[in-house]
Scaffold this motif. Structure first.
Motif, PDB file in Angstrom:
ATOM      1  N   ARG A 131      25.399 -18.100  -4.010  1.00 23.70           N
ATOM      2  CA  ARG A 131      26.719 -17.672  -2.894  1.00 23.70           C
ATOM      3  C   ARG A 131      26.087 -16.696  -1.843  1.00 23.70           C
ATOM      4  N   ALA A 132      25.360 -15.736  -2.321  1.00 21.93           N
ATOM      5  CA  ALA A 132      24.509 -14.679  -1.345  1.00 21.93           C
ATOM      6  C   ALA A 132      23.718 -15.461  -0.463  1.00 21.93           C
ATOM      7  N   HIS A 133      23.110 -16.668  -0.775  1.00 23.65           N
ATOM      8  CA  HIS A 133      22.110 -17.329  -0.100  1.00 23.65           C
ATOM      9  C   HIS A 133      22.870 -18.312   0.951  1.00 23.65           C
ATOM     10  N   ARG A 134      24.055 -18.945   0.540  1.00 21.57           N
ATOM     11  CA  ARG A 134      24.802 -19.606   1.493  1.00 21.57           C
ATOM     12  C   ARG A 134      25.454 -18.860   2.421  1.00 21.57           C
ATOM     13  N   GLU A 135      25.717 -17.499   2.021  1.00 20.64           N
ATOM     14  CA  GLU A 135      26.599 -16.750   3.057  1.00 20.64           C
ATOM     15  C   GLU A 135      25.281 -15.989   4.059  1.00 20.64           C
ATOM     16  N   GLY A 136      24.151 -16.283   3.718  1.00 20.12           N
ATOM     17  CA  GLY A 136      23.344 -16.005   4.803  1.00 20.12           C
ATOM     18  C   GLY A 136      22.674 -14.339   4.357  1.00 20.12           C
ATOM     19  N   ARG A 137      23.073 -14.113   3.058  1.00 24.39           N
ATOM     20  CA  ARG A 137      22.571 -12.489   2.742  1.00 24.39           C
ATOM     21  C   ARG A 137      21.231 -12.582   1.932  1.00 24.39           C
ATOM     22  N   HIS A 173      25.041  -5.075  -8.052  1.00 20.24           N
ATOM     23  CA  HIS A 173      24.042  -4.223  -7.618  1.00 20.24           C
ATOM     24  C   HIS A 173      22.594  -5.069  -7.175  1.00 20.24           C
ATOM     25  N   PHE A 174      22.509  -5.683  -7.960  1.00 16.69           N
ATOM     26  CA  PHE A 174      21.343  -6.635  -8.155  1.00 16.69           C
ATOM     27  C   PHE A 174      21.482  -7.571  -6.758  1.00 16.69           C
ATOM     28  N   ILE A 175      22.342  -8.437  -6.915  1.00 12.07           N
ATOM     29  CA  ILE A 175      22.736  -9.242  -5.879  1.00 12.07           C
ATOM     30  C   ILE A 175      22.713  -8.598  -4.452  1.00 12.07           C
ATOM     31  N   ASP A 176      23.465  -7.675  -4.189  1.00  9.35           N
ATOM     32  CA  ASP A 176      23.608  -6.982  -2.999  1.00  9.35           C
ATOM     33  C   ASP A 176      22.509  -6.191  -2.404  1.00  9.35           C
ATOM     34  N   ASN A 177      21.787  -5.618  -3.438  1.00 10.94           N
ATOM     35  CA  ASN A 177      20.527  -4.706  -3.078  1.00 10.94           C
ATOM     36  C   ASN A 177      19.502  -5.134  -3.258  1.00 10.94           C
ATOM     37  N   VAL A 178      19.128  -5.787  -4.295  1.00 12.90           N
ATOM     38  CA  VAL A 178      17.784  -6.004  -4.842  1.00 12.90           C
ATOM     39  C   VAL A 178      17.254  -7.665  -4.467  1.00 12.90           C
ATOM     40  N   TRP A 188       9.038   1.476 -11.994  1.00  9.60           N
ATOM     41  CA  TRP A 188       8.884   0.669 -13.215  1.00  9.60           C
ATOM     42  C   TRP A 188       9.768  -0.722 -13.107  1.00  9.60           C
ATOM     43  N   HIS A 189      10.589  -0.953 -11.956  1.00  7.37           N
ATOM     44  CA  HIS A 189      11.631  -1.862 -11.920  1.00  7.37           C
ATOM     45  C   HIS A 189      11.212  -3.034 -10.779  1.00  7.37           C
ATOM     46  N   LEU A 190      10.329  -2.245  -9.792  1.00  7.66           N
ATOM     47  CA  LEU A 190      10.181  -3.151  -8.556  1.00  7.66           C
ATOM     48  C   LEU A 190      11.580  -3.864  -8.096  1.00  7.66           C
ATOM     49  N   ALA A 191      11.347  -5.158  -7.796  1.00  9.04           N
ATOM     50  CA  ALA A 191      12.577  -6.056  -7.716  1.00  9.04           C
ATOM     51  C   ALA A 191      13.174  -7.029  -8.623  1.00  9.04           C
ATOM     52  N   HIS A 192      12.592  -6.583  -9.928  1.00  7.47           N
ATOM     53  CA  HIS A 192      13.287  -7.470 -11.066  1.00  7.47           C
ATOM     54  C   HIS A 192      14.654  -6.949 -11.327  1.00  7.47           C
ATOM     55  N   SER A 193      15.335  -8.021 -11.808  1.00  9.64           N
ATOM     56  CA  SER A 193      16.920  -7.837 -11.807  1.00  9.64           C
ATOM     57  C   SER A 193      17.064  -6.880 -13.089  1.00  9.64           C
ATOM     58  N   VAL A 194      16.341  -6.827 -14.040  1.00  5.61           N
ATOM     59  CA  VAL A 194      16.762  -5.821 -15.102  1.00  5.61           C
ATOM     60  C   VAL A 194      17.992  -6.503 -15.750  1.00  5.61           C
ATOM     61  N   ARG A 223       0.668  -1.182   0.091  1.00  8.69           N
ATOM     62  CA  ARG A 223       0.045  -0.136  -0.129  1.00  8.69           C
ATOM     63  C   ARG A 223       0.744   1.169  -0.048  1.00  8.69           C
ATOM     64  N   ASP A 224       2.032   1.205   0.672  1.00 10.23           N
ATOM     65  CA  ASP A 224       2.816   2.270   0.544  1.00 10.23           C
ATOM     66  C   ASP A 224       4.441   1.804   0.324  1.00 10.23           C
ATOM     67  N   GLY A 225       5.114   2.997   0.356  1.00 18.52           N
ATOM     68  CA  GLY A 225       6.480   2.532   0.113  1.00 18.52           C
ATOM     69  C   GLY A 225       7.182   2.062  -1.280  1.00 18.52           C
ATOM     70  N   HIS A 226       6.290   2.635  -2.170  1.00 18.38           N
ATOM     71  CA  HIS A 226       6.442   2.313  -3.353  1.00 18.38           C
ATOM     72  C   HIS A 226       8.171   2.535  -3.933  1.00 18.38           C
ATOM     73  N   ASP A 227       8.873   3.184  -2.995  1.00 24.32           N
ATOM     74  CA  ASP A 227      10.283   3.519  -3.585  1.00 24.32           C
ATOM     75  C   ASP A 227      11.162   2.692  -2.727  1.00 24.32           C
ATOM     76  N   ARG A 228      10.773   1.544  -2.235  1.00 23.56           N
ATOM     77  CA  ARG A 228      11.507   0.720  -1.526  1.00 23.56           C
ATOM     78  C   ARG A 228      12.463   0.050  -2.093  1.00 23.56           C
ATOM     79  N   TRP A 229      12.391  -0.230  -3.577  1.00 24.89           N
ATOM     80  CA  TRP A 229      13.283  -1.011  -4.208  1.00 24.89           C
ATOM     81  C   TRP A 229      14.285   0.018  -4.728  1.00 24.89           C
TER      82      TRP A 229
END
Ligand SMILES: Cc1cc2nc3c(=O)[nH]c(=O)nc-3n(C[C@H](O)[C@H](O)[C@H](O)COP(=O)(O)OP(=O)(O)OC[C@H]3O[C@@H](n4cnc5c(N)ncnc54)[C@H](O)[C@@H]3O)c2cc1C
Ligand code: SF4
Length: 504
Positions: A283-289, A235-240, A256-262, A183-189
């Motif tokens: 790797r990001a998953h196995r490192e707990g990120r 950028h995608f792996i670390d932040n999105v 326009w992008h939400l959490a898609h990798s683009v 409902r809010d926070g459209h700029d969260r991505w």
């Protein structure tokens, strides 16, 4: 030592790790890249699509020169004439290429007598895909669904596996990924990266002036080098990626992008390889990120969907691209080309394409594809339009997604049901309907939502076909029982006429 072998590199094979290039050396190999004016002039390309393609090629040629290679970067009237001329002027040199990614280019290589060597641009070679399909048939299975192929890929490639079992105890966390928009926070991505255009980018821009169709000029959203593509991957792996999943099907006017990798353009022209993207995500998953639901959802797109449509393309081409099972014969409506329409969902989606030559999956499937399916737009015209305007367009991915997934033009060989919906679904998954002149709940009358009218009319028009499909039979029976179905049919005819004349 003079180079005695020429490696022909296609514009969608721009990576030193791909096929023949992986073993190339500057001492023995010369590189041939071709810019074909025939291809450039073949359509009204979106400027960003044409620019991305050509600028990536020219940057790659520069990188190869920096690595010491002799690069023949040829601007010729046609690809065929350039290769034929090269062969004639280098009679003692052999010419090889990595298997091309389209049916037409493969034919051309055969015609010109160019030897092709296997490609590693996909994790499952199309011959392995056919072998997998045949093995299933031999075991008595009648279907070869995405989910079966995806599990096969997980095991074969040992991705997200633990002692032969799926990591997290489940193969698929998709049921956690269908949430409506927040409902809010459209700029969260986080916003995707943007780069200044460099000299090569500017040169391409000036060269293509006058050769392209409608659309905004490049603004730096699309990297044209491997370094830029790798920065976007990080950028995608670390932040999105940690947010990938829950809102995968949501659509928002102001984001326009939400959490898609683009990342699709780079996967498709070779700047990134699927294996390195999947390895970085795991790797990001196995490192707990990143949690398992997000990483599984993302990896399924790459080793599942992407490789699945690649395998289907080679299995069903060349006749597949012309299939039209539902007999859809409406011409491409002006609203798609111009974005001038009162349908807010279509207007917003086409405006995004105009700005960036890109739309995310649900906009492609449930706005554009849904409109084309329910209105009955000719599949070939729809495919050609998408091929002109999307930065990531390629025949192998466009054809199965349009013919098979979005338009049911293959009679259900790929998708088990048509992806048709009315305004209610679009309203649930987006904020478009709030700003629209149409009423998503109404199916008849001047202010009825065109999607809602066309949805009921589609089920009614094709009831003979779909009443036998268990996944959609209930909706077909509901359409047949509507008290106002005769008026729906009349309004649907009006909607198609208005759509066709650009007055909807
Ligand atoms: C009608 C229609 C047309 C499409 N045309 C194209 C096209 O020309 N080029 C293209 O690359 N994709 C196409 N797709 C698939 C998909 O919509 C895009 O790959 C995706 O939206 C690209 O955005 P992304 O990189 O942010 O994807 P994400 O949502 O981040 O997914 C990650 C990656 O998975 C792959 N992927 C996801 N879904 C699919 C799919 N259905 N088919 C193949 N690969 C998939 C892509 O490589 C994508 O980059 C189309 C889908 C539809 C329904
Ligand atoms: S009311 Fe209908 S046409 Fe308007 S935005 Fe919603 S779904 Fe689209």
């Amino acid at each position: 030592m003079a180079a005695n072998r020429t490696i022909l590199v296609f514009g969608d094979q721009l990576n030193r790790a791909i096929g023949v290039l992986a073993t190339a050396t500057a001492e023995k190999d010369r590189i041939l890249l071709v810019e074909s004016t025939e291809k450039i002039g073949a359509a009204d390309w979106h400027p960003q699509r044409l620019h991305f393609y050509l600028s990536s090629m020219r940057h790659f040629a520069e990188e190869l020169r920096r690595d010491g290679f002799t690069v023949d970067y040829v601007r010729a009237s046609s690809f065929r004439s350039a290769v034929a001329e090269h062969i004639a002027t280098h009679p003692t040199s052999t010419i090889v290429a990595t298997e091309p990614n389209s049916f037409g280019a493969r034919q051309l290589m055969a015609d010109l007598g160019v030897e092709t060597l296997p490609s590693n641009q996909f994790l499952c070679h199309y011959s392995e895909f056919s072998a997998w399909v045949n093995a299933r048939r031999a075991k008595g299975y009648k279907t070869f669904k995405l989910e079966d192929f995806y599990r096969h890929q997980r095991v074969a490639l040992e991705i997200l596996m633990n002692d032969g079992e799926p990591l997290g105890g489940r193969w698929n966390f998709d049921d956690e990924n269908r949430e409506p928009p927040p409902r809010d926070g459209h700029d969260r991505w986080p916003t995707p990266l943007i780069d200044e255009l460099d000299d090569i980018d500017h040169q391409v821009l000036s060269d293509i002036a006058g050769h392209n169709g409608a659309g905004a000029p490049p603004l730096g959203w699309w990297a044209t080098t491997r370094a830029g593509a790798l920065r976007r991957l990080t950028h995608f792996i670390d932040n999105v990626l940690p947010m990938f999943g829950p809102h995968e099907d949501a659509m928002l006017t102001d984001n326009w992008h939400l959490a898609h990798s683009v990342l699709s353009p780079y996967l498709n022209n070779g700047l990134l390889m699927p294996g390195e993207i999947v390895a970085a995500a795991e790797r990001a998953h196995r490192e707990g990120r990143v949690d398992i639901a997000s990483v599984e959802g993302f990896i399924r797109q790459i080793i599942g969907w992407r490789e699945y449509v690649w395998g289907l393309y080679w299995m069903w081409m060349p006749t597949y691209r012309d299939e039209n099972f539902l007999g859809a014969d409406l011409d491409l409506p002006p609203a798609l080309a111009t974005g001038e329409t009162s349908m807010n969902c279509v207007k917003c989606t086409v405006a995004g394409i105009n700005d960036r030559a890109w739309a995310h999956h649900i906009q492609r499937l449930m706005i554009l594809g849904n409109l084309a399916l329910t209105a009955g737009i000719n599949p070939r015209q729809f495919t050609d339009w998408m091929s002109r305007v999307f930065v990531d367009a390629a025949e192998w991915v466009m054809v199965p997604n349009v013919v098979g997934m979005a338009l049911f033009a293959d009679g259900g060989r790929m998708a088990t049901k048509p992806y048709a919906s009315g305004g209610a679904y679009i309203d649930k998954m987006s904020d478009y309907c709030k700003g629209c002149r149409y009423d998503r709940k109404k199916r008849i009358g001047d202010d009825a939502c065109p999607f809602t009218t066309l949805y009921w009319d589609f089920l009614d028009r094709h009831s003979d076909t779909f009443v036998r499909n268990a996944r959609i039979a209930t909706q077909v029976r509901s359409a047949q029982k509507l008290a106002d179905i005769a008026e729906v049919r009349v309004r649907a005819r009006e909607v198609r006429e208005l759509l066709q004349s650009g007055r909807l």
